[in-house]
Write an enzyme that holds these catalytic residues in place. Sequence first.
Site, short mmCIF file in Angstrom:
data_model
loop_
_atom_site.label_atom_id
_atom_site.label_comp_id
_atom_site.label_asym_id
_atom_site.label_seq_id
_atom_site.Cartn_x
_atom_site.Cartn_y
_atom_site.Cartn_z
N ASP A 13 78.14 -12.53 -46.03
CA ASP A 13 77.35 -13.75 -46.14
C ASP A 13 75.87 -13.52 -45.83
O ASP A 13 75.50 -12.56 -45.16
CB ASP A 13 77.89 -14.80 -45.17
CG ASP A 13 79.07 -15.56 -45.75
OD1 ASP A 13 79.53 -15.19 -46.85
OD2 ASP A 13 79.54 -16.52 -45.11
N ASP A 14 75.07 -14.46 -46.29
CA ASP A 14 73.65 -14.58 -45.90
C ASP A 14 72.77 -13.47 -46.46
O ASP A 14 71.78 -13.09 -45.84
CB ASP A 14 73.50 -14.64 -44.38
CG ASP A 14 74.30 -15.76 -43.76
OD1 ASP A 14 74.64 -16.71 -44.48
OD2 ASP A 14 74.61 -15.68 -42.56
#
Length: 219
Positions: A13-14
């Site tokens: 993620d991210d």
Amino acid sequence: MAWPRVRLVVTADDFGYCPRRDEGIVEAFLAGAVTSVSLLVNGATAESAAELARSGVRFTRLPLERGLGDCTWLEAPARAFACAVERDARAAVGPFSRSGLRWTDAFVGLSTCGRHMSAHRVSGALARALEGTPTGHSLTAELMAHPGYPSVPPAGGCGEGPDAFSCSWERLHELRVLTEPTLQARLAQDGVQLCALHDLESKRPGEATLATFLESSQP
């Protein structure tokens, strides 16, 4: 050759949060430990985001993890966060389904986030996701992960600098767990095959297996 019990997408993620986060994600990807990445999006716009399916977006995440109530190692804030994520996920089922988006049969990662990630706990989360699956059937699953090197302020974040979690050692811990041989060996032992989203033949929203999973995930 029989299909593995689980075809697992490991999503970092991210991506795009900060240079050091991106460095760790790329390192995990090159090591074969991560098979997908997600860019930062605003969950409050799930309805409009689902419209992107008309532009070619086919897959999304439905973060409903089975058995979170049995994860006694989660602190109160982590439990509260998981409950909030689940409420948002259930609210998104309608708009996601109407737009034809697809997702994996199961999701894990809320119980293995940050300091809580280990080969044993990832394996346990997948085992809970498998409960009730008929013998011989395969399951598609997604593992949410947050590998990376700790952010160094002021670089990173979403306009206000990196948060405490991003600056902590927990991101590096996840990177180490994902790339060390222990997890890969445990997954292979459990019959888990890593794959990317485009390799999946995910169930369409509303099919029996998905409906059963959603029902069994009710608190």
